[in-house]
Design a protein around this motif. Structure first.
Motif, PDB file in Angstrom:
ATOM      1  N   LEU A 102       3.256  18.764  -1.965  1.00 13.58           N
ATOM      2  CA  LEU A 102       2.946  18.159  -0.676  1.00 13.58           C
ATOM      3  C   LEU A 102       3.774  16.898  -0.458  1.00 13.58           C
ATOM      4  CD1 LEU A 102       1.395  17.845   1.942  1.00 13.58           C
ATOM      5  CD2 LEU A 102      -0.512  16.862   0.650  1.00 13.58           C
ATOM      6  N   LEU A 103       3.933  16.081  -1.500  1.00 15.87           N
ATOM      7  CA  LEU A 103       4.714  14.852  -1.357  1.00 15.87           C
ATOM      8  C   LEU A 103       6.149  15.142  -0.920  1.00 15.87           C
ATOM      9  CD1 LEU A 103       3.532  12.930  -4.568  1.00 15.87           C
ATOM     10  CD2 LEU A 103       2.888  12.426  -2.205  1.00 15.87           C
ATOM     11  N   ALA A 104       6.683  16.280  -1.332  1.00 11.25           N
ATOM     12  CA  ALA A 104       8.073  16.611  -1.031  1.00 11.25           C
ATOM     13  C   ALA A 104       8.229  17.389   0.271  1.00 11.25           C
ATOM     14  CB  ALA A 104       8.666  17.428  -2.186  1.00 11.25           C
ATOM     15  N   LEU A 105       7.132  17.772   0.894  1.00 14.54           N
ATOM     16  CA  LEU A 105       7.217  18.666   2.054  1.00 14.54           C
ATOM     17  C   LEU A 105       7.703  17.977   3.334  1.00 14.54           C
ATOM     18  CD1 LEU A 105       4.681  21.471   2.830  1.00 14.54           C
ATOM     19  CD2 LEU A 105       5.603  20.075   4.676  1.00 14.54           C
ATOM     20  N   PRO A 106       7.127  16.861   3.778  1.00 17.18           N
ATOM     21  CA  PRO A 106       7.573  16.267   5.041  1.00 17.18           C
ATOM     22  C   PRO A 106       8.974  15.664   4.904  1.00 17.18           C
ATOM     23  CG  PRO A 106       5.412  15.415   4.381  1.00 17.18           C
ATOM     24  CD  PRO A 106       6.002  16.087   3.191  1.00 17.18           C
ATOM     25  N   PRO A 107       9.827  15.816   5.901  1.00 16.46           N
ATOM     26  CA  PRO A 107      11.188  15.269   5.813  1.00 16.46           C
ATOM     27  C   PRO A 107      11.236  13.770   5.546  1.00 16.46           C
ATOM     28  CG  PRO A 107      10.983  16.747   7.698  1.00 16.46           C
ATOM     29  CD  PRO A 107       9.606  16.579   7.141  1.00 16.46           C
ATOM     30  N   PHE A 108      10.251  13.024   6.089  1.00 18.23           N
ATOM     31  CA  PHE A 108      10.223  11.574   5.905  1.00 18.23           C
ATOM     32  C   PHE A 108       9.138  11.139   4.926  1.00 18.23           C
ATOM     33  CE2 PHE A 108      11.968  12.249  10.227  1.00 18.23           C
ATOM     34  CZ  PHE A 108      13.272  11.856   9.948  1.00 18.23           C
ATOM     35  N   GLY A 109       8.654  12.079   4.122  1.00 15.80           N
ATOM     36  CA  GLY A 109       7.760  11.757   3.030  1.00 15.80           C
ATOM     37  C   GLY A 109       6.325  11.488   3.448  1.00 15.80           C
ATOM     38  N   CYS A 110       5.575  10.950   2.495  1.00 15.04           N
ATOM     39  CA  CYS A 110       4.174  10.599   2.689  1.00 15.04           C
ATOM     40  C   CYS A 110       4.042   9.088   2.576  1.00 15.04           C
ATOM     41  CB  CYS A 110       3.291  11.294   1.651  1.00 15.04           C
ATOM     42  SG  CYS A 110       3.319  13.103   1.773  1.00 15.04           S
ATOM     43  N   LEU A 111       3.527   8.483   3.624  1.00 13.52           N
ATOM     44  CA  LEU A 111       3.408   7.030   3.719  1.00 13.52           C
ATOM     45  C   LEU A 111       1.973   6.628   3.447  1.00 13.52           C
ATOM     46  CD1 LEU A 111       4.568   4.207   4.566  1.00 13.52           C
ATOM     47  CD2 LEU A 111       3.838   4.781   6.899  1.00 13.52           C
ATOM     48  N   ASN A 112       1.779   5.754   2.470  1.00 11.49           N
ATOM     49  CA  ASN A 112       0.446   5.260   2.136  1.00 11.49           C
ATOM     50  C   ASN A 112       0.283   3.820   2.606  1.00 11.49           C
ATOM     51  OD1 ASN A 112      -1.277   3.846  -0.536  1.00 11.49           O
ATOM     52  ND2 ASN A 112      -2.221   5.392   0.747  1.00 11.49           N
ATOM     53  N   VAL A 113      -0.883   3.528   3.186  1.00 12.07           N
ATOM     54  CA  VAL A 113      -1.236   2.151   3.519  1.00 12.07           C
ATOM     55  C   VAL A 113      -2.266   1.703   2.492  1.00 12.07           C
ATOM     56  CG1 VAL A 113      -2.152   0.587   5.251  1.00 12.07           C
ATOM     57  CG2 VAL A 113      -0.840   2.596   5.966  1.00 12.07           C
ATOM     58  N   HIS A 114      -1.887   0.721   1.679  1.00  9.53           N
ATOM     59  CA  HIS A 114      -2.746   0.253   0.592  1.00  9.53           C
ATOM     60  C   HIS A 114      -3.195  -1.170   0.887  1.00  9.53           C
ATOM     61  CE1 HIS A 114      -4.346   0.353  -3.508  1.00  9.53           C
ATOM     62  NE2 HIS A 114      -3.916  -0.907  -3.628  1.00  9.53           N
ATOM     63  N   ALA A 115      -4.486  -1.437   0.664  1.00  9.52           N
ATOM     64  CA  ALA A 115      -5.080  -2.718   1.065  1.00  9.52           C
ATOM     65  C   ALA A 115      -4.938  -3.791  -0.008  1.00  9.52           C
ATOM     66  CB  ALA A 115      -6.539  -2.521   1.443  1.00  9.52           C
ATOM     67  N   SER A 116      -3.720  -4.036  -0.448  1.00  4.99           N
ATOM     68  CA  SER A 116      -3.422  -5.174  -1.334  1.00  4.99           C
ATOM     69  C   SER A 116      -1.933  -5.419  -1.293  1.00  4.99           C
ATOM     70  CB  SER A 116      -3.868  -4.899  -2.777  1.00  4.99           C
ATOM     71  OG  SER A 116      -2.910  -4.091  -3.459  1.00  4.99           O
ATOM     72  N   MET A 117      -1.540  -6.532  -1.876  1.00  4.26           N
ATOM     73  CA  MET A 117      -0.118  -6.841  -1.997  1.00  4.26           C
ATOM     74  C   MET A 117       0.349  -6.275  -3.345  1.00  4.26           C
ATOM     75  SD  MET A 117       0.576  -8.437   0.836  1.00  4.26           S
ATOM     76  CE  MET A 117       2.033  -9.461   0.648  1.00  4.26           C
ATOM     77  N   LEU A 118       0.720  -5.015  -3.331  1.00  4.77           N
ATOM     78  CA  LEU A 118       1.148  -4.360  -4.569  1.00  4.77           C
ATOM     79  C   LEU A 118       2.315  -5.123  -5.201  1.00  4.77           C
ATOM     80  CD1 LEU A 118       0.968  -0.630  -3.404  1.00  4.77           C
ATOM     81  CD2 LEU A 118      -0.549  -1.770  -5.042  1.00  4.77           C
ATOM     82  N   PRO A 119       2.334  -5.148  -6.566  1.00  7.02           N
ATOM     83  CA  PRO A 119       1.586  -4.305  -7.500  1.00  7.02           C
ATOM     84  C   PRO A 119       0.202  -4.832  -7.900  1.00  7.02           C
ATOM     85  CG  PRO A 119       3.159  -5.585  -8.724  1.00  7.02           C
ATOM     86  CD  PRO A 119       3.387  -5.918  -7.272  1.00  7.02           C
ATOM     87  N   ARG A 120      -0.267  -5.913  -7.274  1.00  3.27           N
ATOM     88  CA  ARG A 120      -1.607  -6.400  -7.587  1.00  3.27           C
ATOM     89  C   ARG A 120      -2.642  -5.436  -7.014  1.00  3.27           C
ATOM     90  NH1 ARG A 120      -4.104 -10.542  -9.803  1.00  3.27           N
ATOM     91  NH2 ARG A 120      -5.973 -11.513  -8.947  1.00  3.27           N
ATOM     92  N   PHE A 121      -3.606  -5.090  -7.848  1.00  2.71           N
ATOM     93  CA  PHE A 121      -4.751  -4.268  -7.467  1.00  2.71           C
ATOM     94  C   PHE A 121      -4.354  -2.866  -6.985  1.00  2.71           C
ATOM     95  CE2 PHE A 121      -6.816  -8.574  -6.547  1.00  2.71           C
ATOM     96  CZ  PHE A 121      -7.368  -8.636  -7.808  1.00  2.71           C
ATOM     97  N   ARG A 122      -3.598  -2.173  -7.820  1.00  2.00           N
ATOM     98  CA  ARG A 122      -3.445  -0.737  -7.618  1.00  2.00           C
ATOM     99  C   ARG A 122      -4.806  -0.080  -7.847  1.00  2.00           C
ATOM    100  NH1 ARG A 122       1.875   0.108 -11.534  1.00  2.00           N
ATOM    101  NH2 ARG A 122       3.440  -0.790 -10.105  1.00  2.00           N
ATOM    102  N   GLY A 123      -5.071   1.023  -7.164  1.00  2.00           N
ATOM    103  CA  GLY A 123      -6.310   1.742  -7.427  1.00  2.00           C
ATOM    104  C   GLY A 123      -7.251   1.779  -6.238  1.00  2.00           C
ATOM    105  N   ALA A 124      -8.516   2.144  -6.534  1.00  4.70           N
ATOM    106  CA  ALA A 124      -9.471   2.527  -5.500  1.00  4.70           C
ATOM    107  C   ALA A 124     -10.190   1.375  -4.829  1.00  4.70           C
ATOM    108  CB  ALA A 124     -10.513   3.487  -6.104  1.00  4.70           C
TER     109      ALA A 124
END
Length: 330
Positions: A102-124
């Motif tokens: 699935l990650l490779a299927l869309p031409p422009f990929g899969c975009l995630n919006v994560h509620a932190s300033m990564l790499p701080r607080f990766r996860g749920a």
């Protein structure tokens, strides 16, 4: 000539963070929202009635067709993406692992919006942990999804100050609004302006694991400042709970919803959990360090109320001991 055609996207979201983003995805003329998917409805409460996710409930109220997707990695779902000619999948607080196909299927990929300033607080649970750890700023990261846990490259980041009285619910709403403000431009820049992700820094990595119900069990030997952050971090779930002598019989659960911490020596010789004072302003309770001022509560089996209203029917005179809430109790 530049390609100015609208971008075909499919949106996967479950939590409240995704609600304001959905509104912007629907209204931005540069985007075509081909569909919306969320986690399936699940049984909840004493009666175990099936309840939609917050995002699905919001979509239903708008009259949208929200797909309940048991797994995004099935051949049927992948074929659906091909049939809809999806150019990008946008993922926000969804709750499923996207596999490589699935990650490779869309031409422009899969975009995630994560509620932190990564790499701080990766996860749920990045919002909860930012409050619990006493951070003064957080933000949203627009990330290129890959197989690892929130390890993908960063397209854009936008920061936000954490207010001293923010609880997790309030902060989630503000972060959702911040992400919604920028989502259209980020998608457009990726698909039409060739924006490339940059690798995450190798320093400052931390993990925000999924919150369990047991996290809301109070231990009065902790400092008042920590307990104050726990109340805010665990609102609206699982909430911080103590045991209090309410009415006749055994002690009952009392959830704390609005508190503040005082760094005072008044309770130097008091037992942690001991009521120091009660009155119109609420309860003052000794902690391992400092005092906790309790302003609002949820007594077991009742609705939220001010501590003063609760005390009118359930006085807790000075010297009363509020007990630690046993881990594993319902």
């Amino acid at each position: 000539m530049p390609d100015n055609k609208p971008i075909r996207i499919y949106y996967l979201a479950s939590g409240r963070l995704g609600i304001p983003i959905l509104g912007r995805l629907r209204s931005d003329p540069r985007l075509i929202l081909t569909g919306v998917g969320s986690q399936p409805d699940r049984p909840a409460g004493r009666r175990q009635r099936y309840v939609p996710t917050p995002l699905a409930a919001h979509g239903d109220a708008l009259g949208l067709l929200v797909d309940r997707v048991p797994s995004v990695n099935t051949p049927d779902f992948l074929e659906k993406m091909r049939h809809l000619q999806v150019e990008m999948v946008v993922v926000v607080s969804f709750g499923q692992l996207l596999k490589p196909e699935l990650l490779a299927l869309p031409p422009f990929g899969c975009l995630n919006v994560h509620a932190s300033m990564l790499p701080r607080f990766r996860g749920a649970a990045p919002i909860n942990m930012a409050i619990l750890w006493g951070d003064t700023t957080t933000g949203v990261t627009f990330m290129d999804m890959e197989a690892g846990l929130d390890t993908g490259g960063i397209y854009e980041q936008f920061s936000l100050e954490i207010q001293s009285n923010d609880n997790a619910e309030q902060l989630e709403q503000r972060l959702g609004a911040l992400a919604a403000k920028h989502i259209g431009n980020v998608i457009w820049d990726i698909a039409r302006e060739d924006l490339k992700p940059k690798p995450q820094p190798t320093e400052g990595v931390s993990i925000a694991r999924k919150i369990k119900k047991e996290a809301g069990a109070i231990v009065w030997n902790n400092s008042a400042k920590l307990l104050e952050r726990m109340v805010r971090a665990f609102t609206p779930w699982p909430r911080l709970s103590t045991l209090a002598p309410i009415g006749k019989g055994p002690c009952k659960r009392l959830q704390l919803t609005d508190v503040s911490a005082f760094d005072m020596t008044l309770a130097l010789h008091a037992h942690p959990g001991e009521v120091i004072a009660q009155g119109r302003d609420g309860l003052l309770v000794a902690c391992g360090e400092g005092l906790l001022h309790i302003r609002r509560v949820i007594p077991e089996g009742r609705a939220e109320m001010s501590a003063a209203e609760f005390l009118r029917g359930n006085p807790l005179p000075p010297g009363t001991i509020l007990s630690d809430y046993p881990v594993g109790e319902k």
